[in-house]
Write a protein that holds these residues in place. Structure first.
Motif, PDB file in Angstrom:
ATOM      1  N   GLY A   1      -8.233  -1.034  11.344  1.00 50.45           N
ATOM      2  CA  GLY A   1      -7.082  -0.900  10.448  1.00 50.45           C
ATOM      3  C   GLY A   1      -5.773  -1.192  11.153  1.00 50.45           C
ATOM      4  O   GLY A   1      -4.708  -1.087  10.578  1.00 50.45           O
ATOM      5  N   GLN A   2      -5.867  -1.572  12.420  1.00 55.74           N
ATOM      6  CA  GLN A   2      -4.657  -1.874  13.186  1.00 55.74           C
ATOM      7  C   GLN A   2      -4.294  -3.342  13.040  1.00 55.74           C
ATOM      8  O   GLN A   2      -5.133  -4.169  12.710  1.00 55.74           O
ATOM      9  CB  GLN A   2      -4.917  -1.566  14.672  1.00 55.74           C
ATOM     10  N   LYS A   3      -3.021  -3.647  13.287  1.00 58.60           N
ATOM     11  CA  LYS A   3      -2.606  -5.032  13.413  1.00 58.60           C
ATOM     12  C   LYS A   3      -2.105  -5.220  14.829  1.00 58.60           C
ATOM     13  O   LYS A   3      -1.121  -4.612  15.228  1.00 58.60           O
ATOM     14  CB  LYS A   3      -1.523  -5.375  12.391  1.00 58.60           C
TER      15      LYS A   3
ATOM     16  N   GLU B   1      -8.616  -8.141   1.774  1.00 62.85           N
ATOM     17  CA  GLU B   1      -8.453  -6.900   1.019  1.00 62.85           C
ATOM     18  C   GLU B   1      -9.581  -6.728   0.008  1.00 62.85           C
ATOM     19  O   GLU B   1     -10.095  -5.625  -0.194  1.00 62.85           O
ATOM     20  CB  GLU B   1      -7.098  -6.882   0.297  1.00 62.85           C
TER      21      GLU B   1
ATOM     22  N   ALA C   1      -2.671  -4.671   6.538  1.00 72.85           N
ATOM     23  CA  ALA C   1      -3.775  -4.233   7.388  1.00 72.85           C
ATOM     24  C   ALA C   1      -3.844  -2.740   7.198  1.00 72.85           C
ATOM     25  O   ALA C   1      -2.836  -2.116   6.886  1.00 72.85           O
ATOM     26  CB  ALA C   1      -3.487  -4.554   8.851  1.00 72.85           C
ATOM     27  N   GLY C   2      -4.996  -2.173   7.347  1.00 79.58           N
ATOM     28  CA  GLY C   2      -5.061  -0.724   7.276  1.00 79.58           C
ATOM     29  C   GLY C   2      -6.362  -0.204   6.720  1.00 79.58           C
ATOM     30  O   GLY C   2      -7.311  -0.957   6.451  1.00 79.58           O
TER      31      GLY C   2
ATOM     32  N   ILE D   1       0.860  -1.180   0.000  1.00 83.74           N
ATOM     33  CA  ILE D   1       0.000   0.000   0.000  1.00 83.74           C
ATOM     34  C   ILE D   1       0.899   1.232   0.000  1.00 83.74           C
ATOM     35  O   ILE D   1       1.858   1.304   0.765  1.00 83.74           O
ATOM     36  CB  ILE D   1      -0.906   0.021   1.254  1.00 83.74           C
TER      37      ILE D   1
ATOM     38  N   GLU E   1       1.711  -6.079   7.177  1.00 81.34           N
ATOM     39  CA  GLU E   1       1.444  -4.743   6.649  1.00 81.34           C
ATOM     40  C   GLU E   1       0.177  -4.697   5.786  1.00 81.34           C
ATOM     41  O   GLU E   1      -0.245  -3.643   5.350  1.00 81.34           O
ATOM     42  CB  GLU E   1       2.636  -4.221   5.841  1.00 81.34           C
TER      43      GLU E   1
END
Lengths: 459, 583
Positions: free
Chosen positions: A143-145, A232, A287-288, A115, A285
């Motif tokens: 959106g956190q991991k 996603e 994630a978000g 991203i 990564e």
């Protein structure tokens, strides 16, 4: 399509095919065994006339003379559609339930693209998990991991299920879709998750990818990527809020090590490959929240720390990528406290963007910091009082000791079906803080004390 | 293009590609495959070049073409750099977003680092016929409200003509001739990232980099042009510390490199900097900032390059005569990128699998810091200060990256997880940290702040060390067994820890603390400590002192905005003690 019968070497999960041409890096291959069985693999290294293929599945039965290798001309892709909701797949994305094959709307490369950091949105929507130690002190945001660092024999599965069941963004009716990736867990654990998803009706909005302990370990490299590609798609194409649970990342790393050693690579720490950080980042990564899309991908990976050692490469590298960690403590578990979340080494890096006035409550940060400091102090005093006895402590110190005890019993401890609203959690925090003399409350705003400290704690 | 500049792929293994490319030069940039992926030649064996590719190599096939650009990896320098957000090889991420038409970085995308179309107001400061040396300022462009971009001459010679006006960076603004040759002048130049920009002279560090962070400025100051490292386990606040330094340090330019770090964290920086207001000018901080974001999941080779890209941009602004702070978060990820590429090249590994040249590369990088007289005919001074975060595995700094960094950096800010657990921020351990700049900066402190500042600092540090010893005793026998004098030490050091060393990065008033306020705060605590000691000598019980109301006021002195209030606080302290003595 190119077919070859020129396997020259087989070692562990790797097969070397000679005299090939026009093979692409990371291309998917199909291997046909003499008995008609088909297996999939991926190109790991290619030069002018030789390709090294990593086989997903056992290499037993492959021979240098009677096995055909077919190069499919494309990298690993997954067919995606919203029909996948409610379905169970294998670790390679084949249906595992008795349902039909999914007719894909689009086929997407599973490695994913990074991203653009410029295109990300800052995660700042508070997710209420109903668990006090998480909500008040290690807040999860969309959106956190946020991984769970656990150990063998600790109730991380119960906790994961409880979070999946209770997680919600308050004030919106939006529901989470859950994408669940099981990596190398046992049948028993997998069926625990399935049962719970079915019981609570969560299965309808879930996509499950199961690679179980007796499935080929190389598949484990693929499983989380399938799950995240699906996540996603659901998030950015379909605008859903997706909670991705991945358990157990330790098994993933073991598989990575196995392949690395089969490739005779130079090992890094404890035999894990030197690129493990980069490799893990291509999972975590993903994630978000991104610009121009309603949806989000929140990740809760679970890993079991070998020997409860936080400095082991797996938790260590994970901690450097993820935005904090929820650490389960064996000590608390032994005291029969569920969930045994130890708040001190736990952390949520995105907490500050998700709490405060209009998001949770204006006093949230102060209460959290004060509880942290108080509990840390109380825990230190415990070891001191073990040496000198409680009587030798000052009156204030004795109150801290009491705070630490009651904090564990009342605040950390809750039932597996107990869903606490954030207000309940914060009020409980204030109640505990009333155990301390007022001048010790340096982390909370002064004006919040009369406003929120409604109830004195009664022992 | 000559035949020797083209070749083809022979082998692909992860980000490393071998190509048949006769006549290629080491470190030249190449375009790999039909997708034209960007790469750099890092090794040559016979006719085979080993290339590290800055993008994902999936789908590349042997025999696809490879083309050399015959240029080493370089950055484009000129107006438009500030406020930009680049990846590790200076591709502008905002433009990439537009080109890719989505949130993901697709492969083979290429965009010029600086906007070709934007018109800048150029004001010539040299006249026709003037003789200039390399580095002399030809004219200026007001790049942002905060920063004037000085266009420096890339050549020596005589100005044939030059004109002020509106130009794009590629327009010719004048010509220069030297030894019969004519050179057209533009506002843009390129520099090879792996080579430092030349200077006339480097100076010893005598000016502090004021960071507004009490523990740093008071106890472990960094000099302008100095180097510092911040090692710490995850969750100990490296990034928050780095960001505080980027926001509040008194440099004109900040270059922030997010090297192999978290995407969301970079977003935090990207979203926050435009809203942060520079305390001096009232303008957004972004106007003096360059961000380089190469997150952990972006290609590893570009991560390796990101550090060089950042430091070269920093040097460029230094050469204009600015003080620049470079934040590298994190150099461990950079070292890991070297390790990963070294592994793919099948190099003989050194310690813990890192390449044997790790120490040299780290030293070379930090050596690019310094306060210098810039290369120019005229007298101009600038500095680059480098602050590197290190992420040692498991927080154990005996590993090679930490150790090799410690050998070259002069300030060590040891982050401590146990401090972070109890929410003591910044979680810098005062007993383990050190600075080698204190002596050089002493003169500045006594001149600009107060002559007794240094002495007060030394006393406070001595108390904190004493506290550590006393704590060991307390662990055995409890605090009440100590003599009152020593209990008093514990009381004062608690004050130092909570009311001085702890600083709230999220508070409007406390996030940045001026040197003068630092002095006043430390003086307040020192005064309290001295009065306590004196009162104990006169037979006052410690219990009475610890019950003083003024202690709570001291506890809230972080929020004080004006110096007058410190005077009042001093009077309050004196009054409280006088009162005790009377009773």
């Amino acid at each position: 399509m190119k077919e070859y019968k020129t396997i020259t070497e087989i070692a562990g999960p790797l097969v070397v095919v000679s005299d090939v041409s026009g093979v692409g890096y990371n291309e998917i291959v199909e291997i046909m065994l003499p008995n008609g069985e088909r297996r999939k693999g991926q190109v790991l290294d290619v030069s002018k006339n030789m390709a090294v293929v990593q086989v997903f599945g056992p290499t037993a039965g492959i021979s240098t003379t009677q096995t055909t290798v077919r190069f499919l001309g494309e990298t690993m892709r997954l067919g995606l559609s919203t029909e996948m909701l409610g379905r169970v797949f294998t670790g390679l994305g084949e249906p595992r339930d008795k349902g039909p094959r999914v007719i894909p709307k689009e086929r997407v490369d599973i490695t994913g693209l990074p991203i653009n950091p410029f295109s990300r949105e800052m995660p700042n929507e508070f997710i209420q998990t109903g668990i006090s130690t998480v909500d008040a002190m290690n807040t999860l945001v969309r959106g956190q991991k946020l991984p769970i660092f656990s150990g063998a024999g600790l109730p991380h599965n119960q906790l994961t299920v409880q979070i999946a069941r209770q997680a919600k963004v308050r004030g919106t009716g939006e529901k989470f879709a859950v994408v669940f990736a099981a990596i190398g867990i046992t049948h028993e654990e997998a069926s625990y998750f399935m049962r719970d998803f079915e019981k609570t009706g969560a299965l309808e909005n879930a996509v499950l990818f199961l690679n179980l302990a007796d499935d080929p370990s190389v598949e484990r490299i693929i499983t989380p990527r399938l799950a995240l590609t699906t996540a996603e798609y659901l998030a950015y194409e379909q605008g859903m809020h997706v909670l991705t649970l991945i358990t157990d990342m330790t098994n993933y790393c073991e598989a990575l090590r196995e392949i690395s050693s089969a490739r005779q690579e130079v090992p890094g720490r404890r035999g894990y490959p030197g690129y493990m950080y980069t490799d893990l980042s291509t999972i975590y990564e993903r994630a978000g929240k991104v610009k121009g899309s309603k949806g989000s991908v929140t990740q809760i990976p679970v890993l079991t720390m070998p020997g409860d050692d936080k400095t082991h490469p797996i938790p260590d590298l994970t901690g450097y990528i993820t935005e904090g960690q929820i650490l389960l403590s064996r000590d608390l578990h032994r005291k029969n406290i569920y969930p045994p979340v130890d708040p001190l080494p736990s952390l949520s890096r995105l907490m500050n963007s998700g709490i405060g006035d209009k998001k949770t409550r204006e006093d949230h940060k102060g209460v959290s910091d004060q509880l942290y400091a108080g509990y840390a102090n109380g825990r230190d005093l415990r070891s001191l009082s073990a040496v000198v006895g409680e009587e030798a402590l000052s009156a204030t110190d004795r109150r801290y000791l009491r705070l630490a005890d009651e904090f564990e019993k009342r605040f950390v401890q809750q039932g597996p079906y107990e869903n606490r609203d954030i207000e309940v959690t914060l009020d409980l925090g204030w109640e505990l803080l009333s155990l301390l003399p007022e001048e010790e409350l340096k982390r909370v705003k002064r004006e919040h004390i009369p406003k929120y400290m409604k109830k004195k704690y009664t022992l | 293009m000559a035949a020797k500049d083209e070749g083809h792929i022979e082998r692909i293994s992860g980000p490393v590609v071998n190509a048949y490319l006769p006549g290629a030069r080491l470190y030249d940039v190449v375009r790999v495959g039909e997708a034209k992926l960007l790469g750099e030649i890092i090794k040559i064996v016979g006719n085979t070049s080993v290339i590290q590719v800055y993008e994902d190599t999936s789908g590349l096939r042997p025999n696809e073409p490879v083309e050399s650009t015959n240029q080493p990896l370089s950055v484009e320098l000129g107006p438009g750099i500030l406020t930009s957000i680049y990846d590790g090889i200076q591709r502008p991420l905002a433009v990439i977003e537009e080109m890719a038409g989505g949130v993901f970085i697709t492969r083979g995308i290429n965009a010029p680092p600086l906007d070709r179309k934007k018109i800048w107001e150029f004001k010539a400061t040299v006249k026709k016929g003037a003789k200039v040396k390399v580095g002399d300022v030809l004219g200026t462009v007001q790049e942002t409200d905060l920063i004037e971009h000085r266009i420096m001459s890339p050549h020596e010679g005589k100005i044939d003509d030059i004109s002020s006006g509106s130009f794009t960076i590629q327009d010719v603004i004048g010509t220069l001739s030297h030894e019969g040759k004519k050179y057209p002048l533009t506002m843009v130049q390129r520099w090879f990232v792996r080579k430092s920009r030349p200077v006339i002279e480097k100076f010893p560090p005598t000016i502090p980099l004021i960071t507004g962070q009490r523990i740093i400025d008071t106890f472990f100051p960094i000099a302008k042009g100095g180097t510092a490292c911040i090692p710490g386990p995850f969750g100990s606040g490296k990034t928050v510390t780095q960001q505080s330094l980027a926001k509040y340090s008194d440099t004109q330019i900040v270059v922030y490199i997010g090297c192999g770090e978290r995407g969301n964290e970079m977003t935090d920086v990207l979203k926050e900097f435009p809203h942060l207001i520079d305390p001096k000018s009232g303008k957004p901080l972004m106007m003096r900032t360059v961000l380089i974001a190469n997150t952990s999941n972006m290609p590893v080779a570009a991560r390796e390059a990101s550090i060089y890209t950042g430091v070269t941009i920093a040097e460029y602004f230094r050469d204009m005569g600015y003080d620049v702070a470079l934040m590298a978060d994190s150099t461990s990820r950079w070292a890991e990128a070297m390790r990963e590429i070294g592994g793919r090249l099948e190099e003989m590994p050194g310690e813990e699998g890192y390449p044997a040249y790790l120490a040299r590369r780290l030293a070379e990088f930090y050596e690019r810091a310094g306060r210098v007289r810039c290369l120019a005919g005229e007298e101009r001074y600038g500095s680059v200060s480098i602050i590197g975060a290190v992420s040692p595995p498991g927080g154990d700094i005996s590993e090679p990256v930490s150790q090799n960094t410690l050998r070259v950096t002069k300030v060590f800010l040891a982050l401590d997880a146990s401090l972070a657990y109890r929410r003591h921020f910044p979680a810098i351990n005062w007993l383990k940290s050190y600075t080698l700049y204190a002596d050089g900066l002493e003169e500045y402190y006594s001149e600009k702040v107060s002559t007794d500042f240094t002495k007060m600092i030394k006393n406070a540090m001595a108390l904190l060390q004493k506290e550590a010893e006393l704590q060991e005793v307390v662990q055995l026998v409890g605090p009440d067994a100590l003599p009152e004098k020593e209990q008093a030490v514990l009381m004062v050091t608690k004050m130092l820890r909570e009311d001085y060393l702890q600083q709230n990065a999220y508070s409007d008033v406390d996030a940045r603390c001026e040197l003068k306020k630092q002095y006043n705060m430390l003086k307040t605590i020192t005064r309290f400590g001295e009065r306590t000691n004196a009162s104990l000598d006169l037979g006052v019980q410690l219990k009475r002192i610890s019950e003083l109301k003024v202690k709570a006021t001291i506890g809230r002195m972080k929020e004080i905005k004006e110096e007058k209030e410190f005077e009042k606080l001093a009077k309050d302290i004196d009054a409280s003690f006088d009162d005790l003595l009377k009773r």
